[in-house]
Motif scaffolding. Structure first.
Motif, PDB file in Angstrom:
ATOM      1  N   ALA A   1       0.854  -1.162  -0.019  1.00 42.99           N
ATOM      2  CA  ALA A   1      -0.001   0.033   0.028  1.00 42.99           C
ATOM      3  C   ALA A   1       0.857   1.164   0.171  1.00 42.99           C
ATOM      4  CB  ALA A   1      -1.031  -0.021   1.293  1.00 42.99           C
ATOM      5  N   PRO A   2       0.404   2.256  -0.557  1.00 40.01           N
ATOM      6  CA  PRO A   2       1.223   3.641  -0.652  1.00 40.01           C
ATOM      7  C   PRO A   2       1.381   3.845   0.780  1.00 40.01           C
ATOM      8  CG  PRO A   2      -0.454   3.534  -2.385  1.00 40.01           C
ATOM      9  CD  PRO A   2      -0.589   2.219  -1.394  1.00 40.01           C
ATOM     10  N   GLY A   3       2.742   4.494   0.924  1.00 41.27           N
ATOM     11  CA  GLY A   3       2.959   5.080   2.367  1.00 41.27           C
ATOM     12  C   GLY A   3       3.434   4.294   3.289  1.00 41.27           C
ATOM     13  N   THR A   4       3.402   2.945   2.887  1.00 44.09           N
ATOM     14  CA  THR A   4       3.759   1.759   3.849  1.00 44.09           C
ATOM     15  C   THR A   4       5.313   1.364   3.798  1.00 44.09           C
ATOM     16  OG1 THR A   4       2.959   0.042   2.581  1.00 44.09           O
ATOM     17  CG2 THR A   4       1.394   1.139   4.430  1.00 44.09           C
ATOM     18  N   GLU A   5       5.796   0.989   4.485  1.00 45.63           N
ATOM     19  CA  GLU A   5       7.292   0.618   4.819  1.00 45.63           C
ATOM     20  C   GLU A   5       7.391  -0.909   5.450  1.00 45.63           C
ATOM     21  OE1 GLU A   5       9.870   3.521   6.402  1.00 45.63           O
ATOM     22  OE2 GLU A   5       9.422   4.862   4.877  1.00 45.63           O
ATOM     23  N   ALA A   6       8.403  -1.446   5.007  1.00 45.66           N
ATOM     24  CA  ALA A   6       8.767  -2.821   5.748  1.00 45.66           C
ATOM     25  C   ALA A   6       9.552  -2.319   6.935  1.00 45.66           C
ATOM     26  CB  ALA A   6       9.840  -3.543   4.814  1.00 45.66           C
ATOM     27  N   ILE A   7       9.415  -3.314   8.013  1.00 47.59           N
ATOM     28  CA  ILE A   7      10.334  -3.355   9.154  1.00 47.59           C
ATOM     29  C   ILE A   7      11.748  -3.075   8.908  1.00 47.59           C
ATOM     30  CG2 ILE A   7       8.579  -4.441  10.473  1.00 47.59           C
ATOM     31  CD1 ILE A   7      10.456  -6.763  10.437  1.00 47.59           C
ATOM     32  N   ASP A   8      12.371  -2.565   9.754  1.00 48.94           N
ATOM     33  CA  ASP A   8      13.869  -2.146   9.664  1.00 48.94           C
ATOM     34  C   ASP A   8      14.709  -3.318   9.337  1.00 48.94           C
ATOM     35  OD1 ASP A   8      13.344   0.491  10.316  1.00 48.94           O
ATOM     36  OD2 ASP A   8      13.941   0.243  12.291  1.00 48.94           O
ATOM     37  N   LEU A   9      14.257  -4.713  10.003  1.00 48.81           N
ATOM     38  CA  LEU A   9      15.368  -5.720   9.474  1.00 48.81           C
ATOM     39  C   LEU A   9      15.239  -6.091   8.054  1.00 48.81           C
ATOM     40  CD1 LEU A   9      16.785  -8.294  10.305  1.00 48.81           C
ATOM     41  CD2 LEU A   9      14.507  -9.233  10.744  1.00 48.81           C
ATOM     42  N   VAL A  10      13.773  -5.909   7.514  1.00 48.68           N
ATOM     43  CA  VAL A  10      13.656  -5.945   6.094  1.00 48.68           C
ATOM     44  C   VAL A  10      14.239  -5.072   5.400  1.00 48.68           C
ATOM     45  CG1 VAL A  10      12.013  -6.629   4.130  1.00 48.68           C
ATOM     46  CG2 VAL A  10      11.615  -7.607   6.426  1.00 48.68           C
ATOM     47  N   LYS A  11      14.111  -4.054   5.610  1.00 50.16           N
ATOM     48  CA  LYS A  11      14.615  -2.859   4.827  1.00 50.16           C
ATOM     49  C   LYS A  11      16.398  -2.751   4.854  1.00 50.16           C
ATOM     50  CE  LYS A  11      12.578   0.667   7.050  1.00 50.16           C
ATOM     51  NZ  LYS A  11      12.037   2.198   7.015  1.00 50.16           N
ATOM     52  N   GLY A  12      16.903  -3.466   6.010  1.00 49.44           N
ATOM     53  CA  GLY A  12      18.154  -3.677   6.146  1.00 49.44           C
ATOM     54  C   GLY A  12      18.961  -4.638   5.010  1.00 49.44           C
ATOM     55  N   TRP A  13      17.930  -5.595   4.374  1.00 49.43           N
ATOM     56  CA  TRP A  13      18.624  -6.411   3.573  1.00 49.43           C
ATOM     57  C   TRP A  13      18.882  -5.512   2.211  1.00 49.43           C
ATOM     58  CZ3 TRP A  13      13.927  -9.976   4.442  1.00 49.43           C
ATOM     59  CH2 TRP A  13      14.070 -10.643   5.688  1.00 49.43           C
ATOM     60  N   GLY A  14      18.582  -4.279   1.810  1.00 47.65           N
ATOM     61  CA  GLY A  14      18.850  -3.485   0.682  1.00 47.65           C
ATOM     62  C   GLY A  14      17.766  -3.211  -0.007  1.00 47.65           C
ATOM     63  N   GLU A  15      18.068  -2.387  -0.909  1.00 42.10           N
ATOM     64  CA  GLU A  15      16.861  -1.654  -1.668  1.00 42.10           C
ATOM     65  C   GLU A  15      17.027  -2.498  -2.972  1.00 42.10           C
ATOM     66  OE1 GLU A  15      17.285   2.491  -2.056  1.00 42.10           O
ATOM     67  OE2 GLU A  15      16.737   2.858  -0.124  1.00 42.10           O
ATOM     68  N   PHE A  16      15.787  -2.534  -3.836  1.00 42.22           N
ATOM     69  CA  PHE A  16      15.850  -3.125  -5.059  1.00 42.22           C
ATOM     70  C   PHE A  16      14.608  -2.566  -5.797  1.00 42.22           C
ATOM     71  CE2 PHE A  16      12.984  -5.708  -2.491  1.00 42.22           C
ATOM     72  CZ  PHE A  16      11.816  -5.918  -3.342  1.00 42.22           C
ATOM     73  N   THR A  17      14.523  -2.606  -7.153  1.00 40.18           N
ATOM     74  CA  THR A  17      13.475  -2.259  -7.985  1.00 40.18           C
ATOM     75  C   THR A  17      12.901  -3.467  -8.370  1.00 40.18           C
ATOM     76  OG1 THR A  17      14.782  -0.299  -8.851  1.00 40.18           O
ATOM     77  CG2 THR A  17      12.688  -1.099  -9.890  1.00 40.18           C
ATOM     78  N   ALA A  18      11.616  -3.623  -8.161  1.00 43.84           N
ATOM     79  CA  ALA A  18      10.819  -4.752  -8.529  1.00 43.84           C
ATOM     80  C   ALA A  18      10.497  -4.779  -9.979  1.00 43.84           C
ATOM     81  CB  ALA A  18       9.436  -5.038  -7.861  1.00 43.84           C
ATOM     82  N   ASP A  19      10.404  -5.888 -10.741  1.00 44.14           N
ATOM     83  CA  ASP A  19      10.054  -6.270 -11.888  1.00 44.14           C
ATOM     84  C   ASP A  19       8.596  -5.766 -12.140  1.00 44.14           C
ATOM     85  OD1 ASP A  19      11.074  -6.903 -14.683  1.00 44.14           O
ATOM     86  OD2 ASP A  19       9.808  -8.657 -14.551  1.00 44.14           O
ATOM     87  N   ASP A  20       8.209  -4.847 -13.014  1.00 41.23           N
ATOM     88  CA  ASP A  20       6.824  -4.394 -13.186  1.00 41.23           C
ATOM     89  C   ASP A  20       5.811  -5.253 -13.958  1.00 41.23           C
ATOM     90  OD1 ASP A  20       7.768  -3.674 -15.631  1.00 41.23           O
ATOM     91  OD2 ASP A  20       7.509  -1.706 -15.558  1.00 41.23           O
ATOM     92  N   THR A  21       6.275  -6.258 -14.434  1.00 40.72           N
ATOM     93  CA  THR A  21       5.168  -7.377 -15.218  1.00 40.72           C
ATOM     94  C   THR A  21       4.119  -7.703 -14.313  1.00 40.72           C
ATOM     95  OG1 THR A  21       7.340  -8.215 -16.221  1.00 40.72           O
ATOM     96  CG2 THR A  21       5.212  -9.435 -16.382  1.00 40.72           C
ATOM     97  N   ASN A  22       2.886  -7.536 -14.757  1.00 43.11           N
ATOM     98  CA  ASN A  22       1.749  -7.777 -14.043  1.00 43.11           C
ATOM     99  C   ASN A  22       2.037  -9.388 -13.810  1.00 43.11           C
ATOM    100  OD1 ASN A  22      -1.145  -9.200 -13.953  1.00 43.11           O
ATOM    101  ND2 ASN A  22      -1.302  -6.934 -13.360  1.00 43.11           N
TER     102      ASN A  22
END
Length: 337
Positions: free
Chosen positions: A294-315
């Motif tokens: 959902a827009p404006g929501t974030e993963a918990i700090d542990l999960v964010k700590g694994w790194g950033e990525f760009t998700a494939d946008d294929t439906n």
């Protein structure tokens, strides 16, 4: 905030018979265990007064719903990957849901264009790499996994596992069937052992020195870190977010669909809309080490700590539709042989 487990579980899921519709009740068939849903369902009941009944199924959801037909007590189905969601939809066992709340909170790539299923959280299909034996930047794409430099260095679960089938479907989407078959042959040639076990078992094999990299879902890192016997496995690897050469990182979803028979349709819609609210998204994602959508929501700090990525946008429905071709290619190369 702590939620006690008050979810009502259907007794004897396989022996469950049709129950009459109740004004303040909603019934779920779930591939995800009730205790993993409890923080969500408890919060929903607390907010609305609607009781949530969960029947956990290990397998056979389509067959169960087909056998029950119009008498099915199930209002919603919960699954943990797109292929299982698509199987229920393609069997004609769901109904489309139109909701401004769902549309606003679920990105287009994570829901059926016709409204038959809606994503709730995502997880990435990533590489677990040995901290000791794999250098930074050694693997950057899924295509890299077929490079001969990984010969005898890769561990993976069965190729016919739903998570790997979805990855192969995504490879077909990006490169076509012929190139994907060649890729599968290359990956197979690089395996350190016959495909076996679950995603955590592959990380254990890295820790034991049997292989150097494996393919798995992100949330298993969280699961391993919370298990005293598996923490050492988790600490032996780091997460790498590969991408397709002209795309992003492959993601899959947990998702929900309303059954065609839904006896408590109004309450079912209320639960669906609650599940994509920022409050529920963060509860669910935290409980399962996943990414809220959902827009404006974030993963918990542990999960964010694994790194950033760009998700494939294929439906993801496009990938689900490629499942038969993916399975055929996996069988053609005898991937598990």
């Amino acid at each position: 905030m702590t939620f006690s487990i008050r979810t009502s579980v259907f007794a004897g899921a396989l022996a469950l018979t049709a129950i009459p519709a109740v004004a303040e009740e909603v019934n779920l068939y779930s591939y995800r265990q009730p205790e993993l849903l409890a923080p969500l369902t408890d919060a929903f009941t607390e907010e609305t007064g609607i009781k949530v009944n969960v029947a956990h199924l290990d397998k056979g959801m389509v067959e169960r719903l087909e056998a029950e037909g119009d008498r099915s007590p199930a209002d919603l189905v919960f699954t943990v990957d797109i292929s299982r969601l698509a199987a229920v939809v393609n069997a004609g066992l769901t109904q489309p849901v139109t909701s401004d709340v769902l549309t606003e909170n679920v990105p287009a790539a994570y829901h059926d264009p016709d409204g038959h299923w809606w994503g709730l959280t995502t997880r990435a299909r990533i590489v677990y790499a040995s901290k000791d034996r794999v250098a930074d930047g050694e693997v950057t794409t899924y295509e890299d996994l077929a490079d001969p430099k990984w010969k005898n260095r890769i561990c993976i679960r069965s190729g016919t596992n739903a998570y790997n089938v979805a990855l192969v479907s995504a490879m077909i989407h990006h490169h076509g069937e012929e190139a994907t078959k060649t890729w599968l042959e290359g990956v197979k040639a690089n395996l350190a052992r016959k495909p076996q076990g679950n995603d955590r078992a592959q990380v254990k094999a890295i820790w034991a020195g049997e292989c150097d990299i494996s393919v798995g879902n992100t949330y298993y890192m969280g699961k391993m870190l919370e298990d005293a016997e598996q923490t050492e496995w988790a600490n032996s690897v780091r997460i790498v977010f590969p991408t397709f050469e002209e795309g992003g990182a492959h993601v899959n979803i947990s998702g929900v669909a309303m059954t065609k028979a839904a006896p408590n349709k109004e309450n079912a819609l209320k639960l669906m809309e609650f599940l994509v609210s920022p409050k529920a998204q963060e509860i669910y994602a935290a409980a399962n080490y996943e990414y809220p959508i959902a827009p404006g929501t974030e993963a918990i700090d542990l999960v964010k700590g694994w790194g950033e990525f760009t998700a494939d946008d294929t439906n993801l429905m496009d990938l689900a539709n490629l499942r038969p071709q993916a399975l055929q290619l996996i069988q053609d190369v005898d991937f598990d042989g």
